[in-house]
Design a protein around this motif. Structure first.
Motif, short mmCIF file in Angstrom:
data_model
loop_
_atom_site.label_atom_id
_atom_site.label_comp_id
_atom_site.label_asym_id
_atom_site.label_seq_id
_atom_site.Cartn_x
_atom_site.Cartn_y
_atom_site.Cartn_z
N UNK A 131 0.74 -1.35 -0.01
CA UNK A 131 0.08 0.15 -0.04
C UNK A 131 0.79 1.27 -0.06
N UNK A 132 0.59 2.23 -0.83
CA UNK A 132 1.41 3.37 -1.14
C UNK A 132 0.80 4.51 -0.16
N UNK A 133 0.88 4.75 0.99
CA UNK A 133 0.56 5.96 1.83
C UNK A 133 1.19 7.17 1.48
N UNK A 134 0.57 8.24 1.50
CA UNK A 134 1.30 9.68 1.22
C UNK A 134 1.75 9.69 2.90
N UNK A 135 2.77 10.74 2.88
CA UNK A 135 3.50 10.99 4.35
C UNK A 135 2.40 11.56 4.97
N UNK A 136 1.43 12.46 4.61
CA UNK A 136 0.60 13.20 5.43
C UNK A 136 -0.34 11.97 5.87
N UNK A 137 -0.89 10.97 5.35
CA UNK A 137 -1.46 9.80 5.94
C UNK A 137 -0.72 9.19 7.15
N UNK A 138 0.43 9.04 6.85
CA UNK A 138 1.33 8.48 7.83
C UNK A 138 1.55 9.30 9.06
N UNK A 139 1.45 10.62 8.89
CA UNK A 139 1.70 11.41 10.01
C UNK A 139 0.38 11.35 10.68
N UNK A 140 -0.68 11.60 10.14
CA UNK A 140 -1.95 11.56 10.99
C UNK A 140 -2.31 10.07 11.61
N UNK A 141 -1.66 9.06 10.96
CA UNK A 141 -2.04 7.51 11.60
C UNK A 141 -1.32 7.61 12.70
N UNK A 142 -0.16 8.13 12.68
CA UNK A 142 0.93 8.09 13.75
C UNK A 142 0.53 8.93 15.07
N UNK A 143 -0.19 10.00 14.96
CA UNK A 143 -0.77 10.59 15.93
C UNK A 143 -2.01 9.91 16.48
N UNK A 144 -2.72 9.54 15.57
CA UNK A 144 -3.86 8.73 16.03
C UNK A 144 -3.53 7.45 16.84
N UNK A 145 -2.48 7.06 16.51
CA UNK A 145 -1.92 5.63 17.26
C UNK A 145 -1.32 6.18 18.71
N UNK A 146 -0.61 7.08 18.47
CA UNK A 146 0.13 7.95 19.85
C UNK A 146 -0.99 8.03 20.77
N UNK A 147 -2.14 9.00 20.21
CA UNK A 147 -3.24 9.31 21.22
C UNK A 147 -3.96 8.00 21.79
N UNK A 148 -4.24 6.97 20.98
CA UNK A 148 -5.24 6.00 21.38
C UNK A 148 -4.40 4.90 22.09
N UNK A 149 -2.87 5.00 22.00
CA UNK A 149 -2.16 4.15 22.64
C UNK A 149 -1.37 4.65 23.87
N UNK A 150 -0.20 5.33 23.58
CA UNK A 150 0.26 5.73 25.00
C UNK A 150 -0.16 6.73 25.77
N UNK A 151 -0.89 7.70 24.94
CA UNK A 151 -1.82 8.87 25.69
C UNK A 151 -3.01 8.14 26.85
N UNK A 152 -3.49 7.29 26.18
CA UNK A 152 -4.58 6.52 27.01
C UNK A 152 -4.01 5.88 28.34
N UNK A 153 -2.82 5.20 27.80
CA UNK A 153 -1.95 4.33 28.76
C UNK A 153 -1.73 5.14 29.98
#
Length: 147
Positions: free
Chosen positions: A1-23
């Motif tokens: 899958x060819x993600x654009x860098x913008x998609x990768x940034x948003x996805x990484x921030x979402x993962x940070x929020x639902x992962x480590x921030x919630x933890x």
């Protein structure tokens, strides 16, 4: 899958929020609504809004070929006696999580919080929401963004 860098940034921030921030927030001695990215609307979960835009580069960033983005994370929480405390807690948890992973899992060269805005309801006890707006600056090497 060819993600654009913008998609990768948003996805990484979402993962940070639902992962480590919630933890981080789960380890506190008081209950605070956690973050989820879904259509659920209620008092037990908060759904932040993430907006990403390109931002002005410094001359140095242009010379060394860095792309810069401005990301806004907006968090609205229903008004209650703890709403202001929740906003401060969200900032603390997000800052701590971001400081542990400033590269967003290797997606960016650096992500930093550049602004925090706390917006109380216009009138107390009117049913409006408290709002927290975090602004991040995300810097990505152009060679990495073109992968």
């Amino acid at each position: 899958m060819n993600d654009f860098i913008e998609q990768k940034i948003v996805s990484a921030v979402r993962g940070l929020i639902t992962g480590r921030v919630n933890e981080i927030m789960l380890n506190w001695n008081f209950i605070i609504p956690l973050f989820e990215f879904c259509s659920y609307k209620g008092s037990t979960a908060i759904t932040p809004t993430i907006t990403l835009v390109s931002c002005e580069q410094t001359e140095k960033e242009r010379i060394i070929k860095l792309d810069t983005y401005s990301m806004t994370i907006s968090i609205s929480t229903p008004e209650n006696p703890e709403s202001e405390l929740y906003c401060y807690g969200y900032v603390y948890a997000f800052e701590k999580a971001l400081n542990e992973d400033v590269t967003l899992g290797g997606i960016a060269d650096r992500a930093v919080i550049v602004n925090k805005k706390y917006v109380p309801p216009k009138a107390p006890n009117c049913g409006d929401m408290w709002e927290l707006v975090l602004t991040l600056r995300v810097v990505v090497e152009k060679m990495r963004s073109g992968e």
